[in-house]
Design a protein around this motif. Structure first.
Motif, PDB file in Angstrom:
ATOM      1  N   UNK A  68      -9.063 -17.114   0.840  1.00 14.33           N
ATOM      2  CA  UNK A  68      -8.829 -16.654  -0.526  1.00 14.33           C
ATOM      3  C   UNK A  68     -10.071 -16.143  -1.225  1.00 14.33           C
TER       4      UNK A  68
ATOM      5  N   UNK B 165      -8.559  -3.249  -0.448  1.00 20.18           N
ATOM      6  CA  UNK B 165      -8.012  -4.586  -0.631  1.00 20.18           C
ATOM      7  C   UNK B 165      -7.470  -5.239   0.625  1.00 20.18           C
TER       8      UNK B 165
ATOM      9  N   UNK C  84      -6.786  -6.863  -4.679  1.00 17.44           N
ATOM     10  CA  UNK C  84      -5.342  -6.761  -4.560  1.00 17.44           C
ATOM     11  C   UNK C  84      -4.620  -7.938  -5.208  1.00 17.44           C
TER      12      UNK C  84
ATOM     13  N   UNK D 206      -1.847  -3.411  -4.226  1.00 18.35           N
ATOM     14  CA  UNK D 206      -3.071  -3.509  -3.442  1.00 18.35           C
ATOM     15  C   UNK D 206      -4.280  -2.972  -4.204  1.00 18.35           C
TER      16      UNK D 206
ATOM     17  N   UNK E 209     -12.956  -7.968  -2.433  1.00 21.15           N
ATOM     18  CA  UNK E 209     -13.042  -6.672  -3.091  1.00 21.15           C
ATOM     19  C   UNK E 209     -13.765  -6.794  -4.424  1.00 21.15           C
TER      20      UNK E 209
ATOM     21  N   UNK F 218      -9.224  -8.709   1.344  1.00 20.54           N
ATOM     22  CA  UNK F 218      -8.800  -9.815   0.486  1.00 20.54           C
ATOM     23  C   UNK F 218      -7.368 -10.215   0.799  1.00 20.54           C
ATOM     24  N   UNK F 219      -6.557  -9.216   1.142  1.00 17.44           N
ATOM     25  CA  UNK F 219      -5.144  -9.481   1.434  1.00 17.44           C
ATOM     26  C   UNK F 219      -4.990 -10.465   2.585  1.00 17.44           C
ATOM     27  N   UNK F 220      -5.839 -10.322   3.614  1.00 16.78           N
ATOM     28  CA  UNK F 220      -5.656 -11.179   4.791  1.00 16.78           C
ATOM     29  C   UNK F 220      -6.533 -12.423   4.783  1.00 16.78           C
ATOM     30  N   UNK F 221      -7.421 -12.563   3.799  1.00 18.61           N
ATOM     31  CA  UNK F 221      -8.394 -13.663   3.860  1.00 18.61           C
ATOM     32  C   UNK F 221      -7.726 -15.024   3.681  1.00 18.61           C
ATOM     33  N   UNK F 222      -7.773 -15.884   4.699  1.00 21.92           N
ATOM     34  CA  UNK F 222      -7.150 -17.202   4.549  1.00 21.92           C
ATOM     35  C   UNK F 222      -7.931 -18.108   3.598  1.00 21.92           C
TER      36      UNK F 222
ATOM     37  N   UNK G 127      -1.823 -13.817   3.839  1.00 18.49           N
ATOM     38  CA  UNK G 127      -2.231 -14.620   4.992  1.00 18.49           C
ATOM     39  C   UNK G 127      -2.043 -16.087   4.672  1.00 18.49           C
ATOM     40  N   UNK G 128      -1.774 -16.883   5.709  1.00 16.33           N
ATOM     41  CA  UNK G 128      -1.703 -18.319   5.473  1.00 16.33           C
ATOM     42  C   UNK G 128      -3.075 -18.820   5.037  1.00 16.33           C
TER      43      UNK G 128
END
Lengths: 440, 351, 229, 193, 253
Positions: free
Chosen positions: A424, A415, B10, A334, A428, A418-422, B15-16
């Motif tokens: 992309x 992070x 990261x 992360x 960050x 960015x980790x959850x951004x669908x 996520x999809x």
């Protein structure tokens, strides 16, 4: 939903932890590499100044460099050998910095010779801070912030609680976990030193509930007087961030732009305190650390005790590749950095080496869609920023607006967004650029 | 291993992707399309195909003239097309449906720069446009479950482009099963004070827009998306709650004049709108409080328009108005940032 | 020698002619009050739901613009600077009142269709704007030409809108049916949103044409720059 | 709802026949001042205030004109009254509320040529509203203007962060947005039956 | 030489005129300003009055023609008309009212008064009364003129005075022949006591008209149709009982 009942912070994300590969593996010592590279700046603050010259023989544990002022720490020799040269070397951070290159004597006993027991209970707070500085200790959680600086509480603040961070919320990493399991006594000693130094009467160890075996281990050695307690918190990223932990355990918020001491808290990482508890009574220096080597690209994942300065290539050869061009991450997935080269050395702040295969790397989004305002990032940001809007502002280079109206500088780049951004969107990265532009 | 990739953190992604989400929305809409076909037969199929194709062609046309990369892969144009068809009367002339599809993409989306930059829900822009352009055709309803629905079109479906659609009054009377066939439950309730059984509304054997009739099916399809974490449950919940509370207040005040709230929840396009259109991410606020305000506002406006407005259905306008207000809602409800004590409203510091 | 003088002569002619022509044409195209300067939008949107209304509004505005520009230019040396805006407004309001009554006398239906927008010509920024920016600084003849140009430009813009809105929204042009009985009218065009959409669409079209022109103009420039280098 | 009730008059001017989006009054400031939310909000407040004052003045003037049978001077009188009302408001504000003056100051002169103000005065005369109805009408018109303005400003602020194609930037985009807003406000048509 | 002398004398003369320096600058320019504004106002006044005088007859004629056209449309067979004012207390000729108003002995101005138009045929026989009615339609207020025949006790026609209903939908209330046919003989009988309508006028859904007092609405334009029904219902409820009370006055005259 559960956050109503459990001690945690709002928002956050749940990345897969991938810890099972290494969490049960005891720490094993790695052999010494033939050549160690010791950058003079392995910590946050001023680089230390070298005490040795090329060709000089040094003994394991001997100081190689001294601290340059208060915001600096000394450096000790991780192995007995000869100083080969002092020159600019590549480091994990990218730019080349001055480093001492040490040729390790192949047959040496490698015993630590610098060992001078000291009576901690008789020392004043000031003396303790100095003693901590002498160990060369920095935050082993990743930030590499000199520990003694943290321990000197500003005069206007009064610290009542020492928070011990045993969360290790980064996926894959298990160093803290192993330290808690294997060195509970050292940890307790370290906590007592920290409490004395900052003048706190209470200490709480916060551990995520996926490390209950460590909790059990520590509980067994806790003192009766309740001055030190342990608290489990839900497994959630970034639970291990200083700000999140104070919120979760004490329900206090570190003021924006301020230090935890402003709200009466000092936070230390378990590995830092355990190491301190081991080193300080003997006035030894920090010369090695536990590193988790793991990831799909590693054959023998595990937790290794590695001498500082060991080139990553050496570690990797020992742990074995699975082959295939992948990605090398120093730290967790992360917040860790990718290593530009295999020739960089292990420094004080590196707690993990993560090798991803090409396959893993290609799983990440490669096309960046425009923000669809799905609000996933808003729901994830532990600081309750609005990364969606910040991202749009960054896209239009409205950096001043980001800082003035949308609290850009409260972002600690965990992070989560960015980790959850669908879409992309490398949020960050945008924020790092924005901060860098504004700072100049 | 020698060629290591350099990237910033990261390094994992959880996520999809947009395309995956959109594709799943299409999956979730499929049962509703199938039910529409079962109910209205050939005309519904033709309608869905025409709007979807119109949307896809418009999207690729504008992609070509503006020189932007292909954006069909994200499935958003397909969703717009399908949703648009589901909100139109089953006998809606196909040429008008094509106009609606064109307007939806051109005016609702491409004008602003494409997916993510649009401020209104494109499907609803298309529908609101044809509602204003062809007010007669869009309020002409035909009965559901007619005997010959799989063998013949509703007469108005195949209207020649730019011509006035054929009147369906006679056809309606011919195929009608009972006296009220062809009138939507909301119109019956509003203009003639005739209630419709909630059971019928749930299973959707009533007249109405192609895809709005079965509240239960829409609910299930929405739940699929919610459980796959591809739909923000708070918005449909807030819309339905807002509608329910508003209607309940009126119903308590005068139960003879205002129908009971369950009727309002399951009739008309409320369920479809709440599940699939109000929850459209692009036009809704992002802040936690804002999302609730947005939903409640839409629910409230829907009921106000239904009860007191000139039209018997208000969900479409309510959502468009909600879309229009969402930047304001966002600006007014920025969450308090960790460690920051003063609140900020509209970006200004407030003591 | 002779050719030289004739050339010089024609040059003088060319110079003097475009001056007055320019004043006139500028309002119609280059500085079109609606499409370029975006002035007087309220009547542009409100009364263009039919060609007749648009035409009537255009002519009414043209009349007021012409009369007030002429009078302002005539009186330009007589009106002190401090009270010029007040004077202009009084002059404009006078002619608007005149137009108001004349239209009522001509046709009550037309008057009802245009509603309060005839009287709102007073606050149409084009008229005050031309009085202030042009008529107060120029001779009567030029002011008249300017008013004619601007007025015709305004009327043409109104017709552009009125035409599209009436043809699509009613299937007619000047009340004459174009497509026969079976044409489905797009009533949105006559409704308020239609006004915004049609004007927006015209502007989009002009933007697009301009963009294309710029792109074409850019390429020779680039070539020139390259050869220079 | 009775069509002459104050509530209805207010709602009519505010949302059903919104001054900007449906009656096309005050388009110039609507397009010109809707770029920023804070500016739009202040402009809306200033306009509402001036609308209220000038509506009252116009009501009084109209009574006088009818009394003396001088209706043909109505237009000239109204425009003069509005211009002075704006001036008066400006001076009063400057004297009694400097804070408000600083917020609204720059907008006040702009308002004189805002056709929504004159339109309000003319419409209320044509519709033969009584005193209370005039008050409701002016407040409704002001609220409607403000609402349209801030909605527009919110949308435009968001679009500033979008990759809007070159062709649709500027006035064309604003008009299209206004059209879409107007389309949305059509939902209120027929309200009050 | 002379020029310079002239200049000198002028400037010295100005200085002599007043002792206090500051007003010297303002006084002439004030006069100029007032003169300019006054001049412009005079020109404006002259133009307006002239045009007003000139157009007034035409405007009055236009208005008369418009209202007469509407009256003759809603009262078939009418060729002549007289305007009356009607309220709860009295019925009087509009001309009478204007006189009483100017003489100050007004009795009717206190309560709400409606203008009604009595329409006569060529032989001078009263064929109907035309009255205005209004209600909120789909977009804005709709105003109509409707004719009432005392003979058949029914409404004989409507004419739209003002409407902004949706083109192609709501505006059919003025053009749809089937809809207008509702008003050829729309029942508006009063009860025995002549205090209220026997059957209040109502609007029914398209194709469901069963009684003479019902209005068959336009398909798809329910709101506009309802508005017409509503305004007729309310207007007849209020006006007809009053009218019947005073009807003899009109017939007599």
């Amino acid at each position: 939903m559960l956050s109503f009942f459990e001690k945690t912070f709002p928002h956050g994300v749940h990345p897969p932890t991938h810890k099972s590969k290494t969490q049960a593996k005891p720490v094993r010592r790695l052999p010494f590499a033939p050549e160690l590279v010791l950058p003079l700046s392995q910590h946050f603050g001023k680089a230390s100044t070298s005490l040795v010259h090329a060709g000089q023989e040094v003994v394991r544990g001997e100081p190689l460099a001294k601290a340059d002022g208060f915001m600096s720490v000394p450096l000790h020799a991780p192995a007995t050998g000869t100083v080969d040269r002092i020159e600019l070397m590549r480091t994990a951070r990218g730019p080349k910095t001055e480093a001492i290159v040490l040729k390790v004597h192949p047959g040496a006993a490698q015993e630590v010779l610098y060992d001078l027991p000291q009576e901690i209970s008789k020392m004043t707070q000031e003396e303790l801070v100095d003693a901590v500085q002498e160990t060369g200790m920095v935050g082993l959680g990743g930030a590499s912030f000199p520990t003694h600086v943290k321990m000197r509480v500003p005069e206007e603040h009064q610290v009542d609680t020492v928070l011990v961070n045993g969360c290790e919320c980064e996926p894959y990493l298990t160093t803290d976990h192993r330290v808690m399991l294997e060195q509970p006594d050292d940890l307790l000693a370290g906590i007592r030193i920290a409490m004395r130094t900052v003048g706190a009467k209470k200490a709480v160890i916060g551990v995520e509930d996926n490390k209950l075996d460590a909790v059990k281990e520590i509980r067994a050695v806790l003192p009766q007087d309740d001055s030190i307690s342990i608290q489990t918190v839900p497994t959630k990223y970034p639970q291990g961030a200083e700000k999140m932990l104070t919120k979760a355990i004490l329900n206090r918020e570190v003021p924006s732009g301020g230090f935890p001491s402003a709200i009466g808290v000092s936070v230390f990482n378990v590995a830092t305190l355990a190491e301190l508890g081991r080193l300080l009574p003997h006035s030894r220096g920090l010369i090695e650390r536990v590193v988790t080597v793991t990831g799909p690209g590693v054959k023998k994942p595990g937790n290794y005790l590695v001498a500082l300065g060991t080139p990553i290539r050496f570690v990797m050869e020992y742990a074995g590749f699975n082959g295939g061009a992948g990605q090398l991450i120093l730290g967790g997935p992360m917040m860790g950095q990718t290593a530009a080269s295999l020739d960089v050395p292990i420094t004080k702040g590196i707690g993990g080496i993560l090798v991803m295969t090409e396959e893993d790397a290609s799983k990440r989004p490669h096309t960046v869609h425009p923000c669809i305002k799905c609000s996933s990032c808003v729901k994830a940001c532990p600081i309750q920023l609005n990364p969606s809007y910040l991202g749009m502002l960054a896209h239009k280079r409205e950096y001043t607006v980001m800082a003035d109206k949308f609290n850009l500088f409260d972002c600690f780049e965990c992070g989560s967004c960015s980790f959850v951004c669908p879409s992309g969107i490398p949020l960050v990265q945008y924020f790092r650029i924005a901060k860098a532009v504004l700072k100049n | 291993m020698e060629t290591v990739e350099v990237r910033t953190s990261p390094h994992v992604h959880g996520a999809p992707s947009v395309a995956t989400i959109m594709r799943n929305v299409v999956y979730a809409l499929l049962p509703i399309c199938i039910f529409a076909t079962y109910q209205f037969g050939l005309s519904a199929v033709a309608l869905i195909i025409v709007t979807t194709l119109a949307c896809i062609f418009t999207e690729s046309f504008f992609n070509r003239i503006s020189g932007t990369s292909d954006s069909l892969g994200d499935f958003s144009a397909v969703i717009t097309g399908v949703l648009l068809a589901l909100t139109l009367p089953p006998g809606f002339p196909l040429w008008m449906a094509a106009v609606a599809g064109f307007i939806a993409i051109a005016l609702g989306k491409k004008l602003f720069g494409g997916l993510g930059f649009n401020v209104f829900n494109p499907a609803l822009v298309g529908r609101a446009f044809v509602q204003a352009a062809f007010p007669v055709a869009i309020t002409t309803w035909t009965p559901s479950l007619t005997a010959a629905r799989f063998t013949e079109f509703i007469p108005s479906t195949l209207t020649f482009p730019f011509a006035v659609p054929a009147a369906v009054d006679q056809w309606n009377a011919q195929v009608a099963v009972d006296a009220f066939s062809g009138a939507t439950p909301l119109a019956l309730s509003k203009f003639e004070n005739i209630p419709t059984d909630t059971f019928l509304l749930l299973f959707g054997t009533t007249a109405g827009s192609a895809g709005e009739t079965s509240a239960l099916l829409i609910l299930l399809c929405g739940l699929y998306l919610i459980f796959r974490n591809m739909l923000d449950w708070r918005i449909p919940a807030a819309v339905l709650l807002g509608a329910f509370l508003t209607e309940e207040a009126f119903h308590l005040f005068d139960s003879a004049r205002f129908p009971d709230p369950w009727f309002m929840l399951f009739s008309g396009g409320l369920m479809l709108g709440a599940m699939f259109m109000a929850s459209d991410m692009v036009g809704s606020p992002v802040t936690p409080v804002g999302v609730w305000i947005f939903g409640l506002l839409i629910g409230f406006l829907t009921i106000i328009i239904r009860l007191f407005g000139g039209l018997n259905e208000g969900i479409m306008y309510a959502i468009l108005l909600g879309n229009a207000a969402s930047p304001l809602i966002d600006a007014a409800t920025q969450p308090r940032v960790y460690g920051v004590t003063e609140a900020k409203i509209f970006g200004k510091k407030v003591d | 020698m002779t050719t030289n003088t004739s050339a010089a002569h024609s040059e003088v002619k060319l110079k003097s002619q475009p001056d007055s022509m320019d004043t006139f044409l500028r309002g119609i195209w280059q500085d079109n009050p609606v499409f370029v300067m975006l002035l007087g939008m309220c009547p542009v949107l409100a009364v263009t739901n039919s060609v007749v209304n648009a035409l009537a509004m255009g002519i009414a505005s043209l009349f007021v613009l012409f009369c007030s520009n002429t009078l302002v230019a005539l009186l330009r040396n007589f009106i002190p600077k401090q009270v010029r805006i007040a004077s202009y407004i009084v002059i404009i309001a006078t002619f608007v009142t005149v137009v108001d009554y004349v239209i009522q006398a001509i046709s009550l239906d037309l008057y009802n269709a245009l509603g309060a927008f005839i009287q709102l010509i007073v606050v149409n920024c084009i008229i005050l704007g031309r009085a202030e920016a042009f008529a107060s600084k120029n001779k009567v003849g030029a002011a008249m030409l300017d008013a004619l140009g601007m007025g015709i430009g305004f009327t043409l813009a109104l017709l552009c809108l009125g035409g599209v809105r009436e043809i699509l929204g009613n299937g007619t042009f000047l009340g004459i049916s174009l497509f026969g009985e079976n044409f489905q009218a797009w009533s949105v065009m006559i409704l308020p949103p239609g006004g915004f959409f049609v004007l927006g669409a015209w502007l989009l079209l002009f933007n697009w044409l301009k963009e294309r022109k710029d792109m074409k103009a850019l390429s020779p420039d680039l070539q020139l720059a390259e050869t220079k280098n | 709802m009775a069509t002459d009730s104050m509530m209805f008059v207010f709602l009519n001017a505010c949302i059903i026949n919104n001054f900007v989006l449906s009656s096309f009054l005050g388009i110039c400031p609507f397009l010109g001042v809707s770029g920023k939310l804070s500016t739009a909000w202040n402009m809306g407040l200033a306009t509402t205030f001036v609308m209220f004052v000038s509506s009252l003045c116009a009501y009084g003037i109209n009574l006088l004109l009818i009394e003396f049978q001088l209706e043909f001077l109505r237009l000239i009188c109204y425009i003069a009254v509005i211009a002075s009302a704006v001036q008066l408001v400006e001076m009063t504000l400057k004297k009694f509320s400097p804070v408000l003056f600083r917020a609204l100051g720059i907008f006040l002169p702009l308002i004189t040529t805002n056709c929504a103000i004159l339109g309000l005065a003319l419409f209320q005369t044509f519709r033969e509203y009584n005193f209370l109805q005039s008050v409701a009408y002016s407040l409704g018109a002001g609220a409607g203007f403000t609402l349209a303005l801030i909605l527009m400003a919110g949308l435009r602020e968001r679009l500033q962060l979008s990759d809007v194609p070159n062709v649709s930037q500027g006035a064309a985009m604003s008009l299209m947005l206004a059209g879409l807003l107007s389309l949305s406000f059509m939902g209120f048509a027929g309200l009050g039956n | 030489m002379t020029v310079s002398a002239n200049n000198n004398s002028e400037s010295s003369g100005q200085q002599k005129k007043s002792e206090t320096p500051p007003p010297v600058q303002n006084l002439p320019s004030n006069t100029v300003m007032i003169r300019a504004l006054g001049g412009i106002a005079t020109i404006a006044g002259v133009i307006i009055v002239f045009v007003f005088q000139f157009t007034q007859p035409y405007i009055a004629e236009n208005k008369r023609r418009a209202i007469e056209k509407a009256i003759y449309q809603v009262v078939p067979g009418a060729v002549n008309r007289t305007s009356y004012l009607l309220n709860e207390q009295a019925l009087m000729l509009e001309t009478e009212f204007n006189e009483s108003e100017s003489s100050g002995s007004s009795t009717v101005s206190q309560v709400s008064t409606e203008t009604i138009y009595a329409a006569f045929d060529a032989s001078g026989k009263l064929v109907g009364i035309a009255m205005e009615a209004a209600a909120q339609g789909y977009q804005d207020v709709i105003r109509i003129l409707y004719g009432y025949s005392p003979e058949c006790e029914c409404i004989t026609g409507i004419s739209i005075l003002k409407s902004t209903e949706t083109p192609g939908l709501g505006d059919k209330i003025g053009t749809d022949l089937k809809f207008l046919a509702n008003f050829i003989a729309l029942d508006a009988k009063l009860n025995q006591e002549k205090t209220a309508l026997l059957n209040p006028i109502e609007t029914v859904k398209h194709g469901r008209k069963t009684a003479d007092w019902q209005i068959d609405s336009i398909s798809g334009a329910t709101v506009s149709s309802n508005a017409i029904g509503k305004m007729l219902r309310e207007s007849t409820k209020k006006m007809l009982p009053l009218l019947i009370k005073h009807l003899h006055k009109i017939i007599k005259s």
